[in-house]
Design a protein around this motif. Sequence first.
Motif, short mmCIF file in Angstrom:
data_model
loop_
_atom_site.label_atom_id
_atom_site.label_comp_id
_atom_site.label_asym_id
_atom_site.label_seq_id
_atom_site.Cartn_x
_atom_site.Cartn_y
_atom_site.Cartn_z
N GLY A 1 -45.25 -4.74 -30.78
CA GLY A 1 -45.72 -5.81 -31.66
C GLY A 1 -45.58 -5.52 -33.14
O GLY A 1 -45.92 -6.37 -33.98
N PHE A 2 -45.05 -4.37 -33.52
CA PHE A 2 -44.92 -4.01 -34.93
C PHE A 2 -43.87 -4.89 -35.60
O PHE A 2 -42.78 -5.08 -35.05
CB PHE A 2 -44.55 -2.53 -35.07
N THR A 3 -44.17 -5.41 -36.80
CA THR A 3 -43.24 -6.32 -37.48
C THR A 3 -42.97 -5.93 -38.93
O THR A 3 -42.31 -6.69 -39.64
CB THR A 3 -43.76 -7.77 -37.45
N GLN A 4 -43.41 -4.79 -39.38
CA GLN A 4 -43.27 -4.39 -40.78
C GLN A 4 -42.09 -3.46 -41.03
O GLN A 4 -42.10 -2.64 -41.94
CB GLN A 4 -44.57 -3.75 -41.27
N HIS A 5 -41.04 -3.60 -40.22
CA HIS A 5 -39.85 -2.74 -40.34
C HIS A 5 -39.28 -2.76 -41.75
O HIS A 5 -38.94 -1.72 -42.32
CB HIS A 5 -38.76 -3.19 -39.36
#
Length: 155
Positions: free
Chosen positions: A105-109
């Motif tokens: 769910g991580f979206t801060q790439h």
Amino acid sequence: MTDSTPEARLDRHGIVLPTPPVPVATYVGTVVSGSLLVVSGQLPLVDGKLFATGKLGADVATEVGVDAARHCMINVIAQVRAAVGDLSRVRRVVRLGGFVSCVPGFTQHATVMNGASDLAVAIFGDAGRHARSTIGVPSLPLDAAVEVEGLFEIA
């Protein structure tokens, strides 16, 4: 040395480039082909130890990931200097590739990879503006949180 050289900018930012790490498998740290220099993926090593391990979005904060990407870029730049001698030979940072070890769910790439991109511009000026890809991955070597690779045009 004027403030307009990459070496002077490194000094201004208080960055001392490390000796590039030796590859641990069957590959080389850099390849020069014509006017292109390819730098293999670099981990966030500081004094021979990983700056950040684990996954973004779980046990690694986004801010730590940004710093890890910056440390990766320092190691990319160290590889460049080892390959070409003088960083002023860099005509352009063509592309950076970033790999972020993260939970699904991580979206801060992009935020994480800005640690590397911002440093490229700080050191190489307008020649540091580059194309970029950043992807999330389930794991990286040695459980590193971030890895960065680069493509440079050299004189």
